[in-house]
Write an enzyme that holds these catalytic residues in place. Sequence first.
Site, PDB file in Angstrom:
ATOM      1  N   PHE A  12      69.474  86.329  61.652  1.00  0.00           N
ATOM      2  CA  PHE A  12      68.861  87.458  62.365  1.00  0.00           C
ATOM      3  C   PHE A  12      67.639  87.048  63.206  1.00  0.00           C
ATOM      4  CE2 PHE A  12      65.509  90.837  61.240  1.00  0.00           C
ATOM      5  CZ  PHE A  12      65.630  91.514  62.438  1.00  0.00           C
ATOM      6  N   LYS A  35      73.977  76.425  58.605  1.00  0.00           N
ATOM      7  CA  LYS A  35      75.087  76.242  57.663  1.00  0.00           C
ATOM      8  C   LYS A  35      76.173  77.306  57.842  1.00  0.00           C
ATOM      9  CE  LYS A  35      75.673  75.911  52.629  1.00  0.00           C
ATOM     10  NZ  LYS A  35      74.967  75.976  51.332  1.00  0.00           N
ATOM     11  N   THR A 125      56.873  84.357  54.848  1.00  0.00           N
ATOM     12  CA  THR A 125      56.943  85.810  54.678  1.00  0.00           C
ATOM     13  C   THR A 125      55.696  86.361  53.987  1.00  0.00           C
ATOM     14  OG1 THR A 125      58.088  87.495  53.347  1.00  0.00           O
ATOM     15  CG2 THR A 125      58.331  85.259  52.608  1.00  0.00           C
ATOM     16  N   ASP A 126      55.435  87.646  54.206  1.00  0.00           N
ATOM     17  CA  ASP A 126      54.322  88.302  53.496  1.00  0.00           C
ATOM     18  C   ASP A 126      54.582  88.371  51.991  1.00  0.00           C
ATOM     19  OD1 ASP A 126      56.318  90.281  53.566  1.00  0.00           O
ATOM     20  OD2 ASP A 126      55.065  91.823  54.492  1.00  0.00           O
ATOM     21  N   GLU A 127      55.842  88.160  51.591  1.00  0.00           N
ATOM     22  CA  GLU A 127      56.183  88.316  50.165  1.00  0.00           C
ATOM     23  C   GLU A 127      55.570  87.203  49.304  1.00  0.00           C
ATOM     24  OE1 GLU A 127      60.114  89.758  49.392  1.00  0.00           O
ATOM     25  OE2 GLU A 127      60.289  90.578  51.410  1.00  0.00           O
ATOM     26  N   TYR A 150      63.259  85.033  45.421  1.00  0.00           N
ATOM     27  CA  TYR A 150      63.185  84.804  46.872  1.00  0.00           C
ATOM     28  C   TYR A 150      61.762  84.429  47.280  1.00  0.00           C
ATOM     29  CZ  TYR A 150      62.414  85.983  51.796  1.00  0.00           C
ATOM     30  OH  TYR A 150      62.008  85.948  53.108  1.00  0.00           O
ATOM     31  N   LYS A 154      60.142  80.865  48.868  1.00  0.00           N
ATOM     32  CA  LYS A 154      59.404  80.773  50.136  1.00  0.00           C
ATOM     33  C   LYS A 154      57.993  80.209  49.914  1.00  0.00           C
ATOM     34  CE  LYS A 154      60.645  81.835  53.590  1.00  0.00           C
ATOM     35  NZ  LYS A 154      61.423  81.019  54.556  1.00  0.00           N
ATOM     36  N   TYR A 207      65.697 103.112  46.639  1.00  0.00           N
ATOM     37  CA  TYR A 207      65.280 102.646  45.307  1.00  0.00           C
ATOM     38  C   TYR A 207      64.095 103.452  44.784  1.00  0.00           C
ATOM     39  CZ  TYR A 207      67.986  98.324  46.183  1.00  0.00           C
ATOM     40  OH  TYR A 207      68.967  97.405  46.446  1.00  0.00           O
ATOM     41  N   ARG A 214      56.029  99.043  53.258  1.00  0.00           N
ATOM     42  CA  ARG A 214      56.357  97.828  53.995  1.00  0.00           C
ATOM     43  C   ARG A 214      55.792  97.953  55.407  1.00  0.00           C
ATOM     44  NH1 ARG A 214      57.452  96.643  49.500  1.00  0.00           N
ATOM     45  NH2 ARG A 214      59.287  95.566  48.681  1.00  0.00           N
TER      46      ARG A 214
END
Length: 341
Positions: A12, A35, A125-127, A150, A154, A207, A214
């Site tokens: 993406f 890949k 990422t911000d995560e 995840y 990262k 959820y 976010r």
Amino acid sequence: MKNIIVTGGAGFIGANFVLHMLQKYDNYNIIVYDKLTYAGNLDNLLEVADDPRYSFVQGDICDAEMVEATIQKYNADTIVNFAAETHVDRSIMNPDAFIQTGVYGTYVLLEAAKKHGLRYHQISTDEVYGHIPEGQSSVETDKLDPRSPYAASKASGDLLVNAYFITYDLPVTITRGSNNIGPFQYPEKVVPLFATNAIDEEPLPLYGDGRQMREYQYVLDHCEAIDLVLHKGKLGEAYNIGTGEEMENVQMVEILLETLNRPKDLIKHVKDREGHDRRYSLNIDKIKALGWQPRHTSAEAVAKTAVWYRENEWWWRKIKSGEFKEYYERQYGHRWQTEKE
Ligand code: NAD
Ligand code: TYD
């Protein structure tokens, strides 16, 4: 900089970045090294398929020989690494590939960059900062506190990149983006999933209470910031990239439904994600000081994305009818039964 390898460039954000770079610059050759996992899709790059400045190599970033051969063949001077497994829910079900690609794959790329003296940029990422309490925002020097497999994969990548800067003086930069939305996002992520479900008048599995926050940012804004850091960023530094405004998931869904002219009763509150980070929030002063501003608010980004999915069924219908169906059943089958009123 002339020959840029974009790993994960068929995904993406990577594909949007490739389109952006080829449109903006005449003198760069872009080699997409990907890949083609379930998330990689050459349809994302159709627009540049015949461009002589673009090449595609199917390969795994964990495959050191293939990475080496690609660098040599294309005389690469830069790597921009987007390659990763990227979906938190899949990382909860099966973290293995996340660790392989995010940790070992990043190491392979850094070793190759070291050997050939390449400029290296890592997409993060911000995560990596973990859940952020109300009233606070993450700055780049904050401690990394990832909470999902995840996010941990990262954060591990970021630490390796930093180590190669300190130990080997490798010319590196890192960008930490908030939630991206826009064209070509695999419809497992919330905005394209909900947009495509809404178009088909299928329920939207929100959820928990849906009040998680976010920073939904338009993907091309993110790509412009990556471009800027690649050219003007200070080596060894990380840059947060977001909108600076947060949005609850319930607000995001309302904008989607309104844009697509669908009723609110499509929303179904379902069992929450395990370990769900309630809030991310980025301080973006550092990237702004480098001369970047987001062009879209979160609300504009959500509405624009919804319209893109409405107008591009050719792109997503074939995805939703393949491997995706099995994943959807595994991920949501049991959740519908636990639906809260
Ligand atoms: P995506 O899942 O759409 O694309 C990932 C791409 O990487 C795919 O084309 C896939 O085939 C490729 N890939 C996966 N494993 C590989 C491997 N071992 N070797 C080579 N290629 C491999 O992801 P995305 O949303 O475009 O995310 C791109 C990057 O941006 C990731 O590093 C992600 O962590 C980061 N990021 C994403 C977001 C977001 O909101 N999507 C936000 C911040 C940061
Ligand atoms: P997602 O797009 O998976 O991105 P991330 O978890 O990396 O932020 O999810 C964004 C938000 O949407 C997150 O708070 C989880 C929520 N969400 C739902 O409510 N329902 C869903 O089906 C999905 C996939 C996500």
